[in-house]
Structure formats: structure tokens, C-alpha cells
Design a protein around this motif. Structure first.
Motif, PDB file in Angstrom:
ATOM      1  N   ARG A  18      46.640  89.595  24.790  1.00  0.00           N
ATOM      2  CA  ARG A  18      45.994  90.011  26.033  1.00  0.00           C
ATOM      3  C   ARG A  18      46.490  91.419  26.301  1.00  0.00           C
ATOM      4  O   ARG A  18      47.667  91.646  26.526  1.00  0.00           O
ATOM      5  CB  ARG A  18      46.337  89.121  27.210  1.00  0.00           C
ATOM      6  CG  ARG A  18      45.532  89.566  28.441  1.00  0.00           C
ATOM      7  CD  ARG A  18      45.950  88.865  29.705  1.00  0.00           C
ATOM      8  NE  ARG A  18      45.084  89.222  30.802  1.00  0.00           N
ATOM      9  CZ  ARG A  18      45.110  90.382  31.458  1.00  0.00           C
ATOM     10  NH1 ARG A  18      45.934  91.333  31.094  1.00  0.00           N
ATOM     11  NH2 ARG A  18      44.286  90.611  32.470  1.00  0.00           N
ATOM     12  N   LEU A  19      45.580  92.377  26.262  1.00  0.00           N
ATOM     13  CA  LEU A  19      45.930  93.788  26.326  1.00  0.00           C
ATOM     14  C   LEU A  19      45.713  94.375  27.717  1.00  0.00           C
ATOM     15  O   LEU A  19      44.699  94.116  28.359  1.00  0.00           O
ATOM     16  CB  LEU A  19      45.087  94.581  25.321  1.00  0.00           C
ATOM     17  CG  LEU A  19      45.333  96.083  25.295  1.00  0.00           C
ATOM     18  CD1 LEU A  19      46.758  96.402  24.875  1.00  0.00           C
ATOM     19  CD2 LEU A  19      44.342  96.765  24.386  1.00  0.00           C
ATOM     20  N   THR A  20      46.674  95.189  28.142  1.00  0.00           N
ATOM     21  CA  THR A  20      46.530  95.999  29.342  1.00  0.00           C
ATOM     22  C   THR A  20      46.504  97.460  28.905  1.00  0.00           C
ATOM     23  O   THR A  20      47.543  97.998  28.529  1.00  0.00           O
ATOM     24  CB  THR A  20      47.694  95.765  30.330  1.00  0.00           C
ATOM     25  OG1 THR A  20      47.720  94.384  30.674  1.00  0.00           O
ATOM     26  CG2 THR A  20      47.527  96.614  31.581  1.00  0.00           C
ATOM     27  N   PRO A  21      45.330  98.092  28.899  1.00  0.00           N
ATOM     28  CA  PRO A  21      45.273  99.521  28.573  1.00  0.00           C
ATOM     29  C   PRO A  21      45.764 100.345  29.762  1.00  0.00           C
ATOM     30  O   PRO A  21      45.847  99.832  30.883  1.00  0.00           O
ATOM     31  CB  PRO A  21      43.797  99.764  28.292  1.00  0.00           C
ATOM     32  CG  PRO A  21      43.084  98.684  29.030  1.00  0.00           C
ATOM     33  CD  PRO A  21      44.022  97.514  29.124  1.00  0.00           C
ATOM     34  N   LYS A  46      49.570 102.843  26.384  1.00  0.00           N
ATOM     35  CA  LYS A  46      49.271 104.018  27.215  1.00  0.00           C
ATOM     36  C   LYS A  46      47.817 104.443  27.074  1.00  0.00           C
ATOM     37  O   LYS A  46      47.249 105.026  27.985  1.00  0.00           O
ATOM     38  CB  LYS A  46      50.161 105.197  26.805  1.00  0.00           C
ATOM     39  CG  LYS A  46      51.617 105.008  27.104  1.00  0.00           C
ATOM     40  CD  LYS A  46      52.418 106.221  26.722  1.00  0.00           C
ATOM     41  CE  LYS A  46      52.670 106.220  25.239  1.00  0.00           C
ATOM     42  NZ  LYS A  46      53.615 107.225  24.787  1.00  0.00           N
ATOM     43  N   ALA A  47      47.217 104.156  25.943  1.00  0.00           N
ATOM     44  CA  ALA A  47      45.871 104.635  25.624  1.00  0.00           C
ATOM     45  C   ALA A  47      44.824 104.069  26.580  1.00  0.00           C
ATOM     46  O   ALA A  47      44.970 102.979  27.122  1.00  0.00           O
ATOM     47  CB  ALA A  47      45.508 104.258  24.188  1.00  0.00           C
ATOM     48  N   VAL A  48      43.760 104.844  26.749  1.00  0.00           N
ATOM     49  CA  VAL A  48      42.633 104.421  27.584  1.00  0.00           C
ATOM     50  C   VAL A  48      41.660 103.599  26.745  1.00  0.00           C
ATOM     51  O   VAL A  48      41.583 103.769  25.528  1.00  0.00           O
ATOM     52  CB  VAL A  48      41.909 105.643  28.201  1.00  0.00           C
ATOM     53  CG1 VAL A  48      42.835 106.385  29.134  1.00  0.00           C
ATOM     54  CG2 VAL A  48      41.384 106.569  27.134  1.00  0.00           C
ATOM     55  N   PRO A  49      40.896 102.711  27.381  1.00  0.00           N
ATOM     56  CA  PRO A  49      39.952 101.881  26.633  1.00  0.00           C
ATOM     57  C   PRO A  49      38.639 102.607  26.349  1.00  0.00           C
ATOM     58  O   PRO A  49      37.564 102.150  26.730  1.00  0.00           O
ATOM     59  CB  PRO A  49      39.758 100.674  27.550  1.00  0.00           C
ATOM     60  CG  PRO A  49      39.949 101.221  28.915  1.00  0.00           C
ATOM     61  CD  PRO A  49      41.000 102.289  28.773  1.00  0.00           C
ATOM     62  N   GLU A  50      38.726 103.763  25.720  1.00  0.00           N
ATOM     63  CA  GLU A  50      37.541 104.549  25.381  1.00  0.00           C
ATOM     64  C   GLU A  50      37.589 104.909  23.905  1.00  0.00           C
ATOM     65  O   GLU A  50      38.648 105.270  23.380  1.00  0.00           O
ATOM     66  CB  GLU A  50      37.502 105.834  26.206  1.00  0.00           C
ATOM     67  CG  GLU A  50      37.382 105.607  27.692  1.00  0.00           C
ATOM     68  CD  GLU A  50      37.580 106.885  28.494  1.00  0.00           C
ATOM     69  OE1 GLU A  50      37.876 107.940  27.905  1.00  0.00           O
ATOM     70  OE2 GLU A  50      37.449 106.815  29.724  1.00  0.00           O
ATOM     71  N   ASP A  51      36.451 104.833  23.260  1.00  0.00           N
ATOM     72  CA  ASP A  51      36.312 105.236  21.854  1.00  0.00           C
ATOM     73  C   ASP A  51      37.292 104.524  20.939  1.00  0.00           C
ATOM     74  O   ASP A  51      37.742 105.087  19.942  1.00  0.00           O
ATOM     75  CB  ASP A  51      36.484 106.751  21.705  1.00  0.00           C
ATOM     76  CG  ASP A  51      35.473 107.538  22.521  1.00  0.00           C
ATOM     77  OD1 ASP A  51      34.315 107.069  22.612  1.00  0.00           O
ATOM     78  OD2 ASP A  51      35.838 108.587  23.072  1.00  0.00           O
ATOM     79  N   GLY A  52      37.678 103.295  21.268  1.00  0.00           N
ATOM     80  CA  GLY A  52      38.563 102.519  20.406  1.00  0.00           C
ATOM     81  C   GLY A  52      40.024 102.932  20.448  1.00  0.00           C
ATOM     82  O   GLY A  52      40.821 102.449  19.652  1.00  0.00           O
ATOM     83  N   LYS A  53      40.400 103.802  21.385  1.00  0.00           N
ATOM     84  CA  LYS A  53      41.787 104.288  21.434  1.00  0.00           C
ATOM     85  C   LYS A  53      42.770 103.169  21.760  1.00  0.00           C
ATOM     86  O   LYS A  53      43.836 103.067  21.143  1.00  0.00           O
ATOM     87  CB  LYS A  53      41.912 105.423  22.445  1.00  0.00           C
ATOM     88  CG  LYS A  53      41.201 106.680  22.024  1.00  0.00           C
ATOM     89  CD  LYS A  53      41.267 107.738  23.099  1.00  0.00           C
ATOM     90  CE  LYS A  53      40.433 108.950  22.696  1.00  0.00           C
ATOM     91  NZ  LYS A  53      40.289 109.895  23.794  1.00  0.00           N
ATOM     92  N   ALA A  54      42.460 102.335  22.738  1.00  0.00           N
ATOM     93  CA  ALA A  54      43.364 101.240  23.094  1.00  0.00           C
ATOM     94  C   ALA A  54      43.447 100.210  21.968  1.00  0.00           C
ATOM     95  O   ALA A  54      44.514  99.670  21.691  1.00  0.00           O
ATOM     96  CB  ALA A  54      42.922 100.581  24.393  1.00  0.00           C
ATOM     97  N   ASN A  55      42.321  99.939  21.299  1.00  0.00           N
ATOM     98  CA  ASN A  55      42.328  99.005  20.176  1.00  0.00           C
ATOM     99  C   ASN A  55      43.221  99.514  19.049  1.00  0.00           C
ATOM    100  O   ASN A  55      44.015  98.753  18.482  1.00  0.00           O
ATOM    101  CB  ASN A  55      40.911  98.779  19.648  1.00  0.00           C
ATOM    102  CG  ASN A  55      40.077  97.937  20.581  1.00  0.00           C
ATOM    103  OD1 ASN A  55      40.601  97.184  21.386  1.00  0.00           O
ATOM    104  ND2 ASN A  55      38.772  98.067  20.484  1.00  0.00           N
ATOM    105  N   ALA A  56      43.102 100.787  18.720  1.00  0.00           N
ATOM    106  CA  ALA A  56      43.936 101.369  17.664  1.00  0.00           C
ATOM    107  C   ALA A  56      45.405 101.315  18.063  1.00  0.00           C
ATOM    108  O   ALA A  56      46.277 101.015  17.234  1.00  0.00           O
ATOM    109  CB  ALA A  56      43.509 102.804  17.381  1.00  0.00           C
ATOM    110  N   ALA A  57      45.692 101.568  19.337  1.00  0.00           N
ATOM    111  CA  ALA A  57      47.076 101.572  19.801  1.00  0.00           C
ATOM    112  C   ALA A  57      47.694 100.181  19.749  1.00  0.00           C
ATOM    113  O   ALA A  57      48.842 100.024  19.324  1.00  0.00           O
ATOM    114  CB  ALA A  57      47.149 102.134  21.217  1.00  0.00           C
TER     115      ALA A  57
END
Length: 107
Positions: A18-21, A46-57
Motif C-alpha cells: 500500500r503506497l503513499t506517494p 517522495k515521488a509524485v504519482p505522475e508519469d510512473g514516478k511513484a511506481n518506479a520509486a
């Protein structure tokens, strides 16, 4: 998502998260019980949930916790949801032990 939050799939590990971006830091917060009784690994990045940034993080965070290169982690389901499944490829017994310890699970 069924069963334990970390489970083996052949040579890989599957991790239910369960992710909290935009969480202020990249870290694993331990286990969290969902309203339906399932347990998942709670994580924030820390990453924002845009363009897959949070998923990659979060994929990189799980890989690092297991002692694997960040390229070993990938989101395989839930890419647009808070509940995600992360696959860690070629994760041996040592990687599983490290990840379980980082998440507060017994080895």
C-alpha cells in the motif's frame, strides 16, 4: 491479493504494497491490515504519482530493501492504485530474508 504480503513465485518474490506517494521520504513503514483483513506492506515515497514516478520509486525501494539492484523491481499490478503488487526478479533466499526483516516479518 491473497495470502501473505511477501510470497514466492518461482525465482521471484511478489510483494503486496500500500503506497503513499509524496510521503516525505522513501521508506517502508511495516505491515498494515486492510479493512478486509489482508495484510500488506505499507510504504511511502517522495515521488509524485505522475508519469510512473511513484511506481518506479516504490519498485526501487523494495529492490533495495531486498539487497537487489533497482532494475530487479517492477510494478506488475495496481499501477494507478494505492494497492500494488511488486515483482522482484531473481530474488534468492537471502533477498527474501532481508526484505522480510525490513518489513517487520519473521524470516
Amino acid at each position: 491479493m491473497t495470502g501473505a504480503p511477501i510470497r514466492r513465485d518461482g525465482a521471484d518474490l511478489l510483494v503486496e504494497v500500500r503506497l503513499t506517494p509524496r510521503g516525505g521520504s522513501d521508506r517502508i513503514d511495516g505491515l498494515k491490515a486492510l479493512s478486509d483483513g489482508r495484510e500488506v506492506v505499507a510504504a511511502r515515497v517522495k515521488a509524485v504519482p505522475e508519469d510512473g514516478k511513484a511506481n518506479a520509486a516504490v519498485a526501487a525501494l523494495m529492490a533495495a530493501a531486498a539487497g537487489l539492484p533497482k532494475s530487479a523491481g517492477a510494478v506488475v499490478s495496481g499501477s494507478t492504485a494505492r494497492l500494488k503488487t511488486i515483482r522482484l526478479t531473481e530474488a534468492g533466499a537471502e533477498a527474501e530474508t532481508r526484505l522480510r526483516a525490513a518489513c517487520g516479518l519473521p524470516a
